[in-house]
Design a protein around this motif. Structure first.
Motif, PDB file in Angstrom:
ATOM      1  N   HIS A 215       0.850  -1.179   0.000  1.00 56.60           N
ATOM      2  CA  HIS A 215       0.000   0.000   0.000  1.00 56.60           C
ATOM      3  C   HIS A 215       0.896   1.244   0.000  1.00 56.60           C
ATOM      4  O   HIS A 215       2.106   1.150   0.259  1.00 56.60           O
ATOM      5  CB  HIS A 215      -0.937  -0.009   1.209  1.00 56.60           C
ATOM      6  CG  HIS A 215      -0.243  -0.323   2.499  1.00 56.60           C
ATOM      7  ND1 HIS A 215       0.324   0.634   3.302  1.00 56.60           N
ATOM      8  CD2 HIS A 215      -0.009  -1.509   3.117  1.00 56.60           C
ATOM      9  CE1 HIS A 215       0.871   0.067   4.350  1.00 56.60           C
ATOM     10  NE2 HIS A 215       0.686  -1.229   4.272  1.00 56.60           N
ATOM     11  N   PRO A 216       0.352   2.423  -0.277  1.00 57.54           N
ATOM     12  CA  PRO A 216       1.187   3.631  -0.442  1.00 57.54           C
ATOM     13  C   PRO A 216       2.043   3.991   0.765  1.00 57.54           C
ATOM     14  O   PRO A 216       3.098   4.597   0.607  1.00 57.54           O
ATOM     15  CB  PRO A 216       0.156   4.723  -0.731  1.00 57.54           C
ATOM     16  CG  PRO A 216      -0.986   4.002  -1.356  1.00 57.54           C
ATOM     17  CD  PRO A 216      -1.056   2.672  -0.652  1.00 57.54           C
ATOM     18  N   LEU A 229       6.695   4.423  -5.374  1.00 52.82           N
ATOM     19  CA  LEU A 229       5.297   4.039  -5.436  1.00 52.82           C
ATOM     20  C   LEU A 229       4.972   3.367  -6.774  1.00 52.82           C
ATOM     21  O   LEU A 229       4.235   2.377  -6.814  1.00 52.82           O
ATOM     22  CB  LEU A 229       4.396   5.261  -5.223  1.00 52.82           C
ATOM     23  CG  LEU A 229       2.887   4.991  -5.199  1.00 52.82           C
ATOM     24  CD1 LEU A 229       2.524   3.956  -4.141  1.00 52.82           C
ATOM     25  CD2 LEU A 229       2.117   6.295  -4.958  1.00 52.82           C
ATOM     26  N   GLN A 233       3.314  -0.326  -7.497  1.00 54.54           N
ATOM     27  CA  GLN A 233       2.149  -0.508  -8.368  1.00 54.54           C
ATOM     28  C   GLN A 233       2.427  -1.557  -9.434  1.00 54.54           C
ATOM     29  O   GLN A 233       1.566  -2.380  -9.759  1.00 54.54           O
ATOM     30  CB  GLN A 233       1.757   0.825  -8.989  1.00 54.54           C
ATOM     31  CG  GLN A 233       1.181   1.817  -7.983  1.00 54.54           C
ATOM     32  CD  GLN A 233       1.026   3.218  -8.542  1.00 54.54           C
ATOM     33  OE1 GLN A 233       1.655   3.587  -9.530  1.00 54.54           O
ATOM     34  NE2 GLN A 233       0.167   4.023  -7.903  1.00 54.54           N
TER      35      GLN A 233
END
Length: 321
Positions: A215-216, A229, A233
């Motif tokens: 998650h971020p 990030l 992804q």
């Protein structure tokens, strides 16, 4: 001056032992030593300030919930009750619970592998309050360094602190967790110190690992300074839901191949699976997909988590026997 300090230390230790271990009141202690109550209070404060007294509020463990989960999953559980969903609070409670669990299963002569991250740093911190001193315990760093060396989450610091608090010997991987090329990794593995540590991976009795989410705000992005990030992804698009020591896996707990595999200096999932006792520490609902994946693939056989995650796992009902 030295004699005065030693005399104060001696009386402070006596006062602290009576107050904390024997349950005597400050009034009773003051009367016994012919002191004022305020003097006793100051001695107790001084003892804490000097590090002679350490106070730990142990986490509340939900045994009923753990038993229900163990009946559904092929795994042992330690479930900690948390009072809010704040990340730092959860990590601190899990670190304390992990310290208690670890001290119950460790024995002299054992080989213990440890990874990195914020929850492992809390485990190292929690172990400092116990006066444990095992014989011939080897503490093995499972992944190279991530982030800046002064950070508590850095794998070298986690390894060093856990070893020191157990009275064990640390075995380091003095290299980055992700190197620039497969060739550099091959060259590093020729280093005698690194090679010796890597060879210990297959001889571990216990491994304690963090379970990373994708998650971020994941530690890998926030503190690792390795992946951006957009990298996370891309790894998610490849099917990954989490990582253990920079090894990524999907919802079934199967390894997900990424471009980083040949650059990572650390244990792989296949070798991890050969460790008899594999303790995963992770909490917070944002890590739920990663925790489910680790359970589904039997990457861990002990999970220390919070009651919020535990209730979701119970509702999910995966891993039925």
């Amino acid at each position: 001056m030295r004699n005065m300090y030693n005399e104060k230390k001696l009386i402070a230790l006596k006062v602290a032992r009576m107050y904390y271990s024997q349950g005597m009141t400050q009034e009773a202690i003051a009367k016994k030593f012919g002191l004022s109550r305020s003097t006793v209070s100051r001695l107790l404060k001084w003892a804490k300030d000097q590090g002679f007294v350490k106070i730990v509020v142990f986490p509340v463990v939900n045994f009923d919930l753990a038993q229900k989960l163990s009946s559904q999953y092929d795994c042992d559980f330690v479930i900690v009750e948390v009072f809010d969903n704040e990340e730092n609070h959860i990590r601190e409670e899990l670190g304390k619970a992990a310290a208690q669990y670890l001290l119950n299963v460790l024995t002299d002569g054992i080989s213990l592998g440890v990874s990195w991250g914020q929850t492992l740093a809390q485990l190292a911190k929690a172990l400092s309050v116990f006066n444990s001193n095992f014989k011939n315990v080897r503490v093995v760093q499972l992944v190279g360094g991530l982030g800046t060396p002064e950070m508590d989450t850095h794998s070298i610091n986690v390894t060093a602190k856990i070893a020191a608090n157990l009275g064990g010997t640390p075995h380091f991987l003095p290299a980055p967790g992700i190197v620039e090329s497969a060739n550099i990794r091959r060259q590093l593995l020729k280093n005698p110190e690194i090679r010796q540590t890597v060879d210990m991976f297959e001889k571990l009795d216990v491994a304690v690992v963090g379970i990373g989410g994708l998650h971020p705000t994941a530690t890998l992005v926030k503190y690792g300074r390795i992946l951006k990030l957009e990298d996370i992804q891309a790894i998610r698009r490849a099917g990954a839901v989490g990582d253990i020591a920079l090894r990524f896996f999907n919802a079934e707990g199967k390894s997900v191949k990424t471009k980083y595999d040949s650059y990572v200096l650390g244990i792989d999932l296949k070798t991890l699976m050969s460790v008899p006792r594999r303790i995963g520490i992770a909490g917070g609902l944002e890590k739920l997909p990663a925790i489910k994946g680790a359970l589904a693939g039997r990457l861990i056989n002990v999970l220390i988590t919070d009651d919020l995650v535990a209730r979701e796992l119970l509702e999910f009902g995966g891993g039925e026997k």
